[in-house]
Motif scaffolding. Structure first.
Motif, short mmCIF file in Angstrom:
data_model
loop_
_atom_site.label_atom_id
_atom_site.label_comp_id
_atom_site.label_asym_id
_atom_site.label_seq_id
_atom_site.Cartn_x
_atom_site.Cartn_y
_atom_site.Cartn_z
N ASN A 4 48.76 -61.65 69.51
CA ASN A 4 49.47 -60.65 70.28
C ASN A 4 50.94 -60.55 69.88
O ASN A 4 51.50 -59.46 69.79
CB ASN A 4 49.39 -60.98 71.78
N PRO A 160 44.67 -49.50 72.38
CA PRO A 160 45.04 -50.68 73.18
C PRO A 160 44.44 -51.98 72.67
O PRO A 160 44.89 -53.06 73.04
CB PRO A 160 44.50 -50.32 74.57
N ASP A 161 43.41 -51.88 71.80
CA ASP A 161 42.80 -53.08 71.24
C ASP A 161 43.66 -53.69 70.14
O ASP A 161 43.40 -54.81 69.70
CB ASP A 161 41.42 -52.74 70.68
N GLN A 165 48.64 -55.69 75.81
CA GLN A 165 48.35 -54.79 76.92
C GLN A 165 49.61 -54.22 77.54
O GLN A 165 49.63 -53.06 77.99
CB GLN A 165 47.54 -55.53 77.99
N GLU A 166 50.69 -55.00 77.57
CA GLU A 166 51.94 -54.52 78.16
C GLU A 166 52.46 -53.29 77.42
O GLU A 166 52.97 -52.34 78.04
CB GLU A 166 53.00 -55.63 78.13
N ASP A 169 50.12 -50.23 78.20
CA ASP A 169 50.39 -49.67 79.53
C ASP A 169 51.70 -48.89 79.54
O ASP A 169 51.77 -47.79 80.11
CB ASP A 169 50.44 -50.80 80.57
#
Length: 384
Positions: A4, A160-161, A165-166, A169
């Protein structure tokens, strides 16, 4: 967690590169006066103050724009402003990237100290907070910059993958809630682009017009409205192009093409031919600014879905909106209003209705949706 972090830095570096490209290529930016693609011929002919060398030619023959056009559609980003935008964006991104390295060093130091152990849960929480900070800062910067940066945010948020995630969004807001224009500006564009040459007023066409938009994206804003009886009295969605967005966004893409072409000529080893990528993007974006082309595509798609290759009528697997032919111009598109929920919010809507996302009803819906979309796609590709 390392993945990430790496993905977040990759996204930021790519966007920073875009900003730097804009900064280095501003010297080649066109003057905004008389921009070739900014003004439709139909609008120019309706104003005696516009001087056209040859009415049979395109809008590139414009010499003097009208006051309305000069205010809303010929104010492209000037060279100095483009440099300021690029510098502001690059500095913001550099600050976010620096915060990632600082956080990495901080965590590494904590792990190295024998008396200050950090748990995996604490480390994950730390990185989540870092992602939230970076995503919020990036989102606010893009909101202030607009132009190509918004389009880039839309593309990134659609995967989004591939990002934390932040970020997904925070950037998803640019899909349908991007810095809405005032209803006064929207109405002025509609009147000047659609009604003036017809000799009509706003109230002659619209019985009701919602001030709060249904959605506001990088190129256009959409409002719900009700037509007058003269135009059938039905509910419609009114899509209005953002003033000056064509010059701003296409200017950014043109600069990207220039630097990508330079890399190609210098035989710089890149993983992708970015010149070809940006050239294709430029061609696709050109169609986004012409709503008459979009209206024709909507009608063509409707005919494909409701008529087979032998000309016989058939039931369409999906419902698509159609334009109102009498209410279409280059920058305004009035179409059928279809009630529904965006696919990106389907899961939330199911929860609101008490449907378990992994339950039988949800699976049946997903199967039916996939089948309908696959059929529609197949018809549009194989039978068009």
């Amino acid at each position: 967690m390392y993945i990430n972090t790496r993905l977040a830095r990759t996204v930021l570096i790519l966007l920073s590169t875009t900003a730097l490209i804009n900064a280095f290529s501003v010297s080649q930016t066109q003057s905004p006066v008389g921009h070739a693609s900014a003004l439709p011929l139909s609008r120019l002919q309706s104003h005696p103050s516009s001087i056209i060398a040859n009415p049979s030619r395109s809008a590139s023959t414009l010499l003097i724009p009208t006051e309305y056009e000069n205010q809303h559609y010929t104010n492209a980003v000037a060279t100095g402003e483009r440099i300021r935008r690029a510098a502001m964006f690059s500095l913001t991104i550099a600050s976010i990237i620096r915060s990632y390295y600082s956080k990495f060093l901080e965590l590494s130091l904590q792990k190295a100290l024998p008396f200050n152990h950090i748990t995996e849960e604490e480390e994950e929480q730390t990185w989540n907070e870092q992602h939230a900070y970076g995503a919020d800062t990036l989102s606010k910067t893009i909101m202030s910059m607009q132009g190509f940066y918004v389009k880039a945010a839309q593309i990134i948020s659609s995967r989004p993958d591939s990002i934390p995630q932040e970020y997904a969004d925070a950037l998803s807001v640019f899909t349908d809630d991007n810095d809405p224009l005032s209803v006064e500006v929207i109405k002025e564009v509609i009147e000047e682009e659609l009604l003036v040459q017809r000799g009509e007023k706003f109230d002659d066409v619209f019985e009701e017009f919602d001030e709060v938009p249904l959605g506001s994206a990088s190129v256009a804003q959409v409002h719900h409205a009700v037509l007058t009886k003269k135009y059938g009295g039905g509910e419609v969605a009114v899509k209005v192009q953002r003033p000056s967005i064509e010059d701003k966004l296409m200017g950014d893409v043109a600069n990207l093409k220039r630097i990508a072409k330079l890399f190609r000529e210098l035989s710089v080893d890149l993983p992708v031919d970015y010149y070809a990528v940006f050239t294709e993007l430029e061609e696709q974006l050109n169609d986004e600014f012409d709503f008459e082309v979009e209206a024709a595509s909507m009608e063509r798609m409707h005919n494909i879905l409701t008529t087979d290759e032998n000309g016989a009528k058939r039931e369409s697997p999906i419902v698509t909106p159609r334009s109102i032919p009498a209410l279409v111009s280059k920058r305004v598109l009035v179409m059928d209003y279809l009630k529904g929920v965006p696919l990106s919010r389907a899961s939330d809507e199911m929860k609101r209705k008490g449907i378990a996302p992994d339950g039988v009803e949800a699976k049946l819906f997903a199967r039916k949706l996939l089948n309908s979309l696959t059929t529609a796609f197949g018809w549009s590709i194989l039978e068009s």
